[in-house]
Design a protein around this motif. Structure first.
Motif, mmCIF file in Angstrom:
data_model
loop_
_atom_site.group_PDB
_atom_site.id
_atom_site.type_symbol
_atom_site.label_atom_id
_atom_site.label_comp_id
_atom_site.label_asym_id
_atom_site.label_seq_id
_atom_site.Cartn_x
_atom_site.Cartn_y
_atom_site.Cartn_z
ATOM 1 N N TRP A 83 -2.986 15.959 0.831
ATOM 2 C CA TRP A 83 -3.144 14.579 1.260
ATOM 3 C C TRP A 83 -2.548 13.745 0.141
ATOM 4 N N GLY A 84 -1.354 13.273 0.396
ATOM 5 C CA GLY A 84 -0.659 12.458 -0.590
ATOM 6 C C GLY A 84 -0.259 11.138 0.019
ATOM 7 N N TYR A 85 0.831 10.606 -0.476
ATOM 8 C CA TYR A 85 1.328 9.325 -0.009
ATOM 9 C C TYR A 85 2.821 9.438 0.300
ATOM 10 N N THR A 86 3.352 8.456 0.970
ATOM 11 C CA THR A 86 4.797 8.414 1.216
ATOM 12 C C THR A 86 5.580 8.403 -0.096
ATOM 13 N N THR A 87 4.953 7.917 -1.164
ATOM 14 C CA THR A 87 5.618 7.909 -2.469
ATOM 15 C C THR A 87 5.867 9.335 -2.966
ATOM 16 N N VAL A 88 5.021 10.274 -2.560
ATOM 17 C CA VAL A 88 5.235 11.674 -2.931
ATOM 18 C C VAL A 88 6.513 12.187 -2.276
ATOM 19 N N TYR A 111 0.838 -1.190 0.000
ATOM 20 C CA TYR A 111 0.000 0.000 0.000
ATOM 21 C C TYR A 111 0.873 1.239 0.000
ATOM 22 N N THR A 112 0.298 2.341 -0.484
ATOM 23 C CA THR A 112 0.950 3.635 -0.406
ATOM 24 C C THR A 112 0.312 4.361 0.770
ATOM 25 N N PRO A 113 1.029 4.465 1.882
ATOM 26 C CA PRO A 113 0.440 5.046 3.086
ATOM 27 C C PRO A 113 0.065 6.517 2.890
ATOM 28 N N ASP A 114 -1.101 6.882 3.403
ATOM 29 C CA ASP A 114 -1.503 8.280 3.396
ATOM 30 C C ASP A 114 -0.490 9.099 4.179
ATOM 31 N N ALA A 115 -0.283 10.319 3.736
ATOM 32 C CA ALA A 115 0.643 11.222 4.423
ATOM 33 C C ALA A 115 0.192 12.659 4.202
ATOM 34 N N ILE A 116 0.375 13.490 5.208
ATOM 35 C CA ILE A 116 0.180 14.924 5.021
ATOM 36 C C ILE A 116 1.520 15.493 4.574
ATOM 37 N N GLY A 152 -0.953 10.601 18.413
ATOM 38 C CA GLY A 152 -2.227 10.508 19.122
ATOM 39 C C GLY A 152 -3.449 10.327 18.257
ATOM 40 N N TYR A 153 -3.262 10.016 16.964
ATOM 41 C CA TYR A 153 -4.399 9.853 16.041
ATOM 42 C C TYR A 153 -4.356 8.437 15.462
ATOM 43 N N ASP A 154 -5.349 7.641 15.777
ATOM 44 C CA ASP A 154 -5.364 6.229 15.391
ATOM 45 C C ASP A 154 -5.742 6.094 13.924
ATOM 46 N N MET A 155 -4.734 6.180 13.077
ATOM 47 C CA MET A 155 -4.989 6.224 11.638
ATOM 48 C C MET A 155 -3.915 5.446 10.893
ATOM 49 N N VAL A 156 -4.314 4.338 10.298
ATOM 50 C CA VAL A 156 -3.459 3.554 9.404
ATOM 51 C C VAL A 156 -4.255 3.374 8.121
ATOM 52 N N SER A 157 -3.827 4.011 7.060
ATOM 53 C CA SER A 157 -4.647 4.005 5.843
ATOM 54 C C SER A 157 -3.789 4.341 4.632
ATOM 55 N N GLY A 158 -4.393 4.202 3.471
ATOM 56 C CA GLY A 158 -3.707 4.505 2.228
ATOM 57 C C GLY A 158 -4.415 3.862 1.057
ATOM 58 N N ALA A 159 -3.725 3.790 -0.057
ATOM 59 C CA ALA A 159 -4.245 3.126 -1.250
ATOM 60 C C ALA A 159 -3.599 1.741 -1.320
#
Length: 316
Positions: free
Chosen positions: A199-204, A119-124, A236-243
């Protein structure tokens, strides 16, 4: 005599089936990407291609069937041969959300997913010149100025969009999501400072290098390529997500073929050279194979994505 002939025929048929299963892949395998060339689905398929040939002595032939954000390809998957000669890339949240947006020619349950490999993890992501040095800086601005913090992202109902909805709820903020046609356009808007963040991905982060700064990544642990970037959970934000991306086969494929395709992709995923390519590119590896693990994975992701999609107003 007739009964004996039938029994022998059945026995030979069973042996032939076993032989066919053992011979996989018995020739080149068509790997259909339901998007155009150049995207992350294509990039990772190209990474897999030489390892498949090296491991199995057969060619993995990549082709493209774009249209409808993947729907054209997925709607035709089950009309293809189920002998292991045809496999297709799949993407989440696409195969989960799209059938709820209208008639796209398939339902999620029509797709026989056999392996999820990355997966490509979501990232700010912010511009290198951004005043936001940390996630707290961005959140503080968003709380002081509701809806004034603008994010670019790749389309509506995509992983980027659903991440924005999810994070706004977790952080108790209201931000504005600006939809662009794909990751490339979203990143261009960020680099041009048309938006405050993306809102991109670690690939960015991997592709843009020093031009951008990642404030947080939606992973269980920090990405090996970005050891200095915290996870949302750490903050402190329970978030594991992406494409999420994986492989599906036509639903006519036998249980043996489904398992063999799953095992073949798993073997590529375990190759250290392949892993290095993926990590250096900003991808995160998964190891979800066919069977109960896949069923549980899809059930969990479906629940989360559909909840976020309803909150985002992209489905009813």
């Amino acid at each position: 005599m007739k009964r004996r002939t039938l029994l022998l025929a059945a026995a030979f048929g069973a042996v032939a089936g076993i032989s066919q299963a053992q011979d996989f892949p018995s020739g080149s395998v068509d790997y259909i990407i339901p998007f155009g060339p150049g995207g992350e689905s294509d990039i990772t398929a190209r990474f897999q291609q030489p390892h498949f040939s090296e491991l199995y002595g057969e060619e993995l032939v990549i082709s493209y069937q774009p249209g409808g954000g993947g729907a054209v390809g997925w709607s035709q998957l089950n009309g293809m041969a189920g002998d292991g000669s045809k496999i297709m890339g799949i993407n989440l949240p696409h195969i989960i959300v799209k059938p709820h947006q209208g008639d796209v020619g398939f339902q999620t349950e029509d797709i026989t997913a056999v392996y999820m490999f990355h997966y490509t993890p979501d990232a700010i992501v912010v511009h290198a010149d951004s005043p936001y040095q940390s996630l707290d800086d961005l959140i503080a601005d968003a709380k002081a100025n509701p809806n004034a913090v603008t994010f670019s992202g790749s389309g509506k109902g995509t992983a980027n969009h659903l991440a924005q909805v999810q994070f706004d709820a977790l952080a108790g903020i209201d931000t504005t999501y600006v939809s662009f046609q794909g990751t490339g356009a979203s990143v261009t808007a960020l680099l041009g400072q048309q938006v405050k963040a993306a809102w991109g991905y670690t690939t960015v982060g991997a592709a843009q290098g020093d031009q951008v700064r990642m404030l947080a990544v939606a992973m269980e642990e920090r990405h090996p390529a970005f050891p200095d970037v915290p996870t949302f959970r750490e903050l402190g934000y329970d978030m594991v997500s992406g494409a999420y991306r994986g492989i599906a086969v036509p639903n006519s494929a036998s249980e043996e073929v489904r398992q063999q395709v799953s095992d073949a992709i798993a073997k590529i995923n375990a190759d250290p050279a392949f892993q290095k390519k993926m990590i250096d590119g900003g991808f995160a590896l998964l190891d979800v194979g066919y069977g109960a693990d896949m069923d549980a994975f899809m059930a969990e992701k479906s629940e989360g994505y559909l909840t976020a999609a309803r909150e985002a107003g992209v489905i009813e």
